[in-house]
Write a protein that holds these residues in place. Structure first.
Motif, PDB file in Angstrom:
ATOM      1  N   THR A  46       1.106  -1.376   0.069  1.00 50.60           N
ATOM      2  CA  THR A  46       0.239   0.018  -0.063  1.00 50.60           C
ATOM      3  C   THR A  46       0.854   1.247   0.081  1.00 50.60           C
ATOM      4  O   THR A  46       0.250   2.149  -0.404  1.00 50.60           O
ATOM      5  N   HIS A  47       2.157   1.062   0.454  1.00 48.89           N
ATOM      6  CA  HIS A  47       2.982   2.210   0.675  1.00 48.89           C
ATOM      7  C   HIS A  47       3.621   2.657  -0.953  1.00 48.89           C
ATOM      8  O   HIS A  47       3.874   3.974  -1.065  1.00 48.89           O
ATOM      9  N   ASN A  48       3.382   1.931  -1.826  1.00 48.46           N
ATOM     10  CA  ASN A  48       4.074   2.283  -3.146  1.00 48.46           C
ATOM     11  C   ASN A  48       2.922   1.553  -4.400  1.00 48.46           C
ATOM     12  O   ASN A  48       3.517   2.289  -5.539  1.00 48.46           O
TER      13      ASN A  48
END
Length: 255
Positions: free
Chosen positions: A73-75
């Motif tokens: 979800t971070h990238n």
């Protein structure tokens, strides 16, 4: 380029009325909530458009890069922002709408080349029922076996909306928070899969890193699947020039 024939007023009105009925039905489906989103496209980072273009070689390099990256979800949004759609391709798009007691399917075939976008609505056996062809801000529409086309302004529709296709770049819109994200192979294609909420529905998109096109999309109300979109029969090559001619033989590709 052959000139278009001048139509009589009654014939033009009849053709226009038939096409407008189809467009009104489509507008209702797209705006009533059945398809669960407003398909008008968004502005991508760095000034990209709703249908960015890339060479086939660059798309394949992107697929290899995605295969080497651990996606979460971070990238995932940054990875999707780096994907681009091919300049020329064709594919089949199927929407299955689920309701209590059954389901129904809507199918179309999309062809893209040289900035032109053709969308054929298909019947149950794959025959063409009607055609919508966009050339810049001009739309042409006709029913199967017609000898003439209705011409009008394209308006605010996106190409994805005309093909009943979710615009996967929506996950880049401001305020969208991913609930889950991962790299996943879908039918042997490396894809970026993301889950997010929009319009009261849980949406799951799988975007192909090999083609830069949407592979699948699923929409849930709670735990109930309400709509499934699949993109199949993808060919990343220029479709036949004959597909971009009007019923009277006028080619929109020029000579």
């Amino acid at each position: 380029m052959r000139p278009r024939k001048n139509l009589s007023a009654p014939m033009t009105a009849a053709i226009g009325a038939g096409v407008l009925v189809v467009l009104l039905v489509m507008s209702y489906v797209l705006s009533s909530g059945v398809l669960y989103r407003r398909d008008t496209g968004i502005t991508l980072p760095q000034g990209s458009t709703d249908a960015p273009a890339v060479s086939q070689g660059s798309a394949m390099l992107t697929a290899q890069s995605v295969a080497d990256v651990e996606i979460g979800t971070h990238n995932a949004q940054s990875v999707i922002a780096s994907l681009t759609r091919p300049a020329a391709y064709s594919c089949t798009i199927e929407n299955t709408l689920y309701y209590e007691g059954g389901s129904s399917a809507l199918r179309c075939r999309r062809y893209v080349r040289d900035g032109l976008v053709r969308t054929d609505t298909l019947d149950e056996v794959g025959g063409v029922q009607s055609t919508l062809l966009r050339d810049g801000e001009t739309a042409y529409a006709w029913n199967a076996n017609a000898r003439t086309a209705y011409r009008g302004a394209w308006g605010d529709f996106s190409d994805d909306a005309a093909a009943m296709l979710p615009t996967y770049e929506d996950v880049l819109a401001e305020g969208v928070e991913l609930l889950a994200a991962a790299r996943q192979d879908v039918e042997y294609e490396p894809c970026v899969t993301v889950t997010f909420e929009q319009g009261g529905y849980r949406c799951v998109y799988a975007v192909s890193a090999a083609s830069g096109l949407l592979k699948t999309a699923s929409f849930y109300s709670g735990d109930t699947l309400t709509r499934q979109v699949t993109v199949t029969s993808l060919q990343i090559e220029a479709p036949s020039e004959a597909l971009f001619a009007l019923p009277d033989g006028t080619s929109l590709l020029g000579e």
